[in-house]
Design a protein around this motif. Structure first.
Motif, PDB file in Angstrom:
ATOM      1  N   ALA A   1      47.355  45.683  14.898  1.00 48.01           N
ATOM      2  CA  ALA A   1      47.091  46.167  13.529  1.00 48.01           C
ATOM      3  C   ALA A   1      45.617  45.980  13.230  1.00 48.01           C
ATOM      4  O   ALA A   1      45.234  45.073  12.478  1.00 48.01           O
ATOM      5  CB  ALA A   1      47.969  45.413  12.533  1.00 48.01           C
ATOM      6  N   PRO A   2      44.747  46.818  13.810  1.00 53.93           N
ATOM      7  CA  PRO A   2      43.300  46.600  13.687  1.00 53.93           C
ATOM      8  C   PRO A   2      42.751  46.807  12.291  1.00 53.93           C
ATOM      9  O   PRO A   2      41.603  46.442  12.031  1.00 53.93           O
ATOM     10  CB  PRO A   2      42.717  47.620  14.677  1.00 53.93           C
ATOM     11  N   THR A   3      43.532  47.367  11.380  1.00 57.34           N
ATOM     12  CA  THR A   3      43.007  47.590  10.023  1.00 57.34           C
ATOM     13  C   THR A   3      43.369  46.469   9.059  1.00 57.34           C
ATOM     14  O   THR A   3      42.951  46.502   7.896  1.00 57.34           O
ATOM     15  CB  THR A   3      43.533  48.924   9.476  1.00 57.34           C
ATOM     16  N   ARG A   4      44.143  45.493   9.518  1.00 59.10           N
ATOM     17  CA  ARG A   4      44.541  44.400   8.627  1.00 59.10           C
ATOM     18  C   ARG A   4      43.418  43.348   8.567  1.00 59.10           C
ATOM     19  O   ARG A   4      43.151  42.621   9.525  1.00 59.10           O
ATOM     20  CB  ARG A   4      45.819  43.742   9.138  1.00 59.10           C
ATOM     21  N   ARG A   5      42.769  43.290   7.424  1.00 59.34           N
ATOM     22  CA  ARG A   5      41.654  42.342   7.266  1.00 59.34           C
ATOM     23  C   ARG A   5      42.120  40.892   7.384  1.00 59.34           C
ATOM     24  O   ARG A   5      41.400  40.026   7.907  1.00 59.34           O
ATOM     25  CB  ARG A   5      40.966  42.549   5.915  1.00 59.34           C
TER      26      ARG A   5
ATOM     27  N   TRP B   1      42.202  39.764  10.920  1.00 59.01           N
ATOM     28  CA  TRP B   1      40.843  39.512  11.409  1.00 59.01           C
ATOM     29  C   TRP B   1      40.318  38.159  10.891  1.00 59.01           C
ATOM     30  O   TRP B   1      39.638  37.429  11.608  1.00 59.01           O
ATOM     31  CB  TRP B   1      39.897  40.633  10.980  1.00 59.01           C
TER      32      TRP B   1
ATOM     33  N   THR C   1      33.916  47.079  11.588  1.00 58.23           N
ATOM     34  CA  THR C   1      34.077  48.418  12.166  1.00 58.23           C
ATOM     35  C   THR C   1      35.524  48.882  12.107  1.00 58.23           C
ATOM     36  O   THR C   1      35.808  50.039  11.753  1.00 58.23           O
ATOM     37  CB  THR C   1      33.612  48.404  13.635  1.00 58.23           C
ATOM     38  N   GLN C   2      36.469  47.978  12.407  1.00 59.76           N
ATOM     39  CA  GLN C   2      37.879  48.363  12.497  1.00 59.76           C
ATOM     40  C   GLN C   2      38.577  48.420  11.148  1.00 59.76           C
ATOM     41  O   GLN C   2      39.374  49.322  10.897  1.00 59.76           O
ATOM     42  CB  GLN C   2      38.612  47.363  13.402  1.00 59.76           C
ATOM     43  N   ALA C   3      38.293  47.438  10.285  1.00 62.18           N
ATOM     44  CA  ALA C   3      39.062  47.326   9.041  1.00 62.18           C
ATOM     45  C   ALA C   3      38.244  47.646   7.807  1.00 62.18           C
ATOM     46  O   ALA C   3      38.782  47.635   6.693  1.00 62.18           O
ATOM     47  CB  ALA C   3      39.638  45.922   8.919  1.00 62.18           C
ATOM     48  N   GLY C   4      36.954  47.906   7.976  1.00 64.53           N
ATOM     49  CA  GLY C   4      36.120  48.151   6.811  1.00 64.53           C
ATOM     50  C   GLY C   4      35.741  46.840   6.132  1.00 64.53           C
ATOM     51  O   GLY C   4      36.261  45.779   6.439  1.00 64.53           O
ATOM     52  N   ASP C   5      34.806  46.968   5.237  1.00 64.23           N
ATOM     53  CA  ASP C   5      34.316  45.748   4.581  1.00 64.23           C
ATOM     54  C   ASP C   5      34.055  46.033   3.122  1.00 64.23           C
ATOM     55  O   ASP C   5      33.333  46.971   2.774  1.00 64.23           O
ATOM     56  CB  ASP C   5      33.028  45.259   5.264  1.00 64.23           C
TER      57      ASP C   5
END
Length: 672
Positions: free
Chosen positions: A161-165, A168, A193-197
């Motif tokens: 689940a690369p978009t789950r902050r 991370w 890069t993957q999940a945004g900031d």
């Protein structure tokens, strides 16, 4: 928004743990160093990652090594409180890990609940979400302190689940707790890069940057302390300068840098570093350090100003405060402060040896020898301190203790346990000889010469006179302030003028003399003088002085310059006769041979004067060359030669006064 708040809270906790504790660790306790510093840093790091049990254990061990550092007690209390709080129902972790459950209770570094936020209102069943299963396993591994497994599970979660902050954040936190800081920084960049900031990862990146800088500073600081302990002060200064580039306001590092530069005798750089440190940390200890440096640079006025400012600031450890008062010339205050501290509990936790040296510094030798004895009984008296303990005992008139410590120092030197200069070792053996002497005998044979101390008047003519004296020190050495009881007798055994000889000329005396000063060889005496023939029965009062430079034996050089002088005045109370003798010699002592006995040749120039109130020409003054030979003997492994035989031959020309100042002069003296 709530996720951003959680990330912000995590970063705040991380910064609080890593920087806030570092700031708290920079109070005015004495600086930590060596193993205590390593343990303390491990304790703070364990607290920062939430391992309160390990934090408390490491802090207790550091406190065992350095019980005087109060901030270690504070860390132990906080770790214990956080550990207790973390075990209460509903309390999970002291750092903001967003474990996927409907509600997560966040805690401060002390363990007290601070924030409650909803992370994921709707949670999919674990069996339907492999990423959730991996993340949940990661959280569980993290909470039990298995950071390696936490990293593996978190890596699996972000892969699924690369978009789950929040996953991370788990990975970054686990990598940080495992001290894999470079990987944590890389994961933070990948998370953006993957999940945004939304700004949260930027906060984490800054927190990691601080952590990396502190880790690098700790590595450099540890190397600096190691170099300092190895007396490689220049390298310690270089390492500490690099450490301060990472953590510029670390007071302990600033102090060590200044100290390392000082020990490396880079005094100008040390003063400059102290100036920089004082610009941000105006602490009393830094003022003391700069004052010491300025003293070495000859800036006495500025040094005194720093010392005075440090005392005004207060908060100095009692040991430093007392030493500072002593160095500032405020000795009565220093002595009173020491006595108050020694009578109270201010020295609890301070090594007994340190208390002993401080006592000697303020002139309290009784307390010094008591502290040395306490350290000795505890098995904590260094070999290098035995001689200092001996001198403290000697100054306290505890002769037996002084001899014991002197002999121990000599034995340690002979066993190569103590590095000591050969002449200093000889001087220590000389101290054993002097302090242990209770009796002695002085015998003399003099031709046309007066012998000091025996009460011989200048009216000797061309006669050969013999004298002998025995003395006893009934109360011991008393730090060189001893009384002596003596008996003496002398007579003429040959007269070139046809005068009386033998028992008709014998003069005897019984008396007592006193040496009132330790460092100045002034002696006063009173004796009852009598002659068997009845020619004179009188009281004789005497005052004598002697001084020398280089008259004792030397073991470090084959030849040395020597000067010696004596003066004596006496008055016969009934007869009203007064006399005086003055004699000075200067020349070169040359050691001959190296056997059990030691001969020393002494070519010299001498000046002699005498006075006798009963003579037609009362005064006489002469000057001329002479040669002497002294044979030293009666020594052992602990004591320098206790006895010597002196042979002195000289010729003097009359400079003024009576003719008796001119001619050949001979003296033989045995001191046993």
């Amino acid at each position: 928004m709530k996720k951003r708040l959680k990330i912000l809270f995590f970063a705040t906790c991380l910064l609080t743990s890593l920087t806030g504790m570092s700031i708290r660790a920079q109070q005015d306790d004495l600086p930590l160093s060596g193993p205590a510093l390593v343990l303390a840093d491990k304790a703070y790091a364990a607290f920062a990652r939430g391992d309160y049990l390990l934090a408390a254990q490491q802090a207790r061990e550091a406190r065992r090594l350095r019980p005087d550092v109060k901030r270690l007690n504070a860390l132990i209390d906080k770790a214990q409180a956080a550990l207790a709080a973390s075990r209460r129902p509903g309390i999970r972790s002291p750092i903001a890990l967003s474990k996927p459950k409907s509600e997560l209770v966040l805690t401060s570094p002390t363990g007290a609940p601070t924030v409650a936020s909803t992370v994921a209102p709707t949670i999919a069943p674990a069996t339907a979400d492999p990423a959730f299963v991996a993340a949940d396993a990661g959280y569980r591994a993290y909470e039990r302190g298995d950071f390696t497994m936490a990293v593996l599970h978190a890596q699996q979660a972000v892969k699924l689940a690369p978009t789950r902050r929040d996953y991370w954040i788990l990975l970054i936190n686990a990598l940080s707790a495992a001290d894999r800081l470079a990987e944590a920084e890389q994961a933070n960049a990948q998370a953006v890069t993957q999940a945004g900031d939304d700004g949260g990862f930027a906060i984490l990146r800054e927190a990691l940057r601080v952590r990396i800088a502190q880790a690098r500073a700790f590595e450099l600081g540890t190397a600096a302390y190691k170099a300092f302990d190895e007396k490689n002060y220049a390298q310690a200064a270089r390492d500490m300068q690099s450490a301060l580039e990472q953590t510029p306001n670390n007071r302990e590092y600033q102090l060590l840098l200044v100290n390392a530069l000082f020990r490396a005798e880079q005094f100008v750089e040390a003063e400059r570093s102290a100036d920089i440190a004082l610009a941000t940390n105006n602490g009393a200890r830094l003022l003391v350090q700069r004052g010491i440096i300025r003293k070495r640079l000859g800036k006495d006025a500025l040094a005194s100003a720093d010392f005075a400012a440090a005392l005004r600031n207060g908060g100095l450890p009692v040991v430093i405060e007392i030493g500072l008062l002593a160095d500032s010339g405020r000795m009565p205050e220093a002595r009173q402060r020491f006595q108050d501290a020694n009578n109270g509990a201010a020295f609890v936790g301070v090594p007994a040896v340190e208390v002993a040296y401080l006592a000697a510094r303020v002139g309290d030798d009784t307390a010094a020898i008591a502290a040395f004895a306490r350290a000795d009984a505890e098995g904590k008296l260094p070999t290098s301190a035995s001689q200092d303990a001996a001198y403290a005992a000697m100054r306290s008139s505890r002769d037996d203790d002084a001899i014991l410590y002197f002999k121990r120092s000599i034995d340690d030197a002979n066993a190569l346990k103590l590095r000591i200069d050969p002449q200093l070792l000889f001087n220590t053996r000389r101290a054993v000889s002097d302090v242990s002497r209770e009796t002695g005998v002085i015998a003399s044979l003099a031709y046309r010469n007066a012998v000091p101390g025996l009460g011989v008047t200048p009216r000797v003519g061309n006669n050969l006179q013999a004298g002998i004296e025995a003395f006893w020190r009934p109360w011991g050495y008393r730090n060189g302030r001893y009384p002596e009881v003596f008996v003496r007798a002398f007579q003429t055994i040959r007269s070139n003028n046809g005068g009386a000889v033998g028992t008709q000329t014998q003069q005897s005396a019984v008396g007592i003399r006193y040496k009132p000063f330790s460092q100045v060889n002034v002696v006063t005496s009173i004796s009852r003088v009598f002659r068997p023939s009845g020619a004179r029965d009188d009281w004789l009062a005497q005052l004598g002085y002697s001084g020398d430079n280089g008259s004792d034996l030397r073991v470090d050089v084959p030849a040395w310059w020597t000067t010696r002088a004596f003066a004596e005045a006496g008055h016969y109370l009934s007869a009203g006769q007064s006399y005086a003798l003055v004699h000075a010699e200067a020349g070169r002592s040359i050691k001959l041979g190296s056997g059990a006995g030691k001969w020393v040749l002494f070519p010299h120039l001498s000046v002699a004067a005498d006075y006798d109130s009963t003579l037609a020409e009362p005064a006489a003054l002469g000057i001329g060359p002479g040669v002497g030979a002294r044979f030293w003997f009666r020594e052992d492994v602990h004591a320098a030669p206790r006895s010597y035989l002196d042979l002195m031959l000289g010729y003097r020309a009359r400079v003024g006064g009576a003719d008796r100042a001119q001619g050949m002069f001979l003296t033989t003296t045995l001191v046993y």
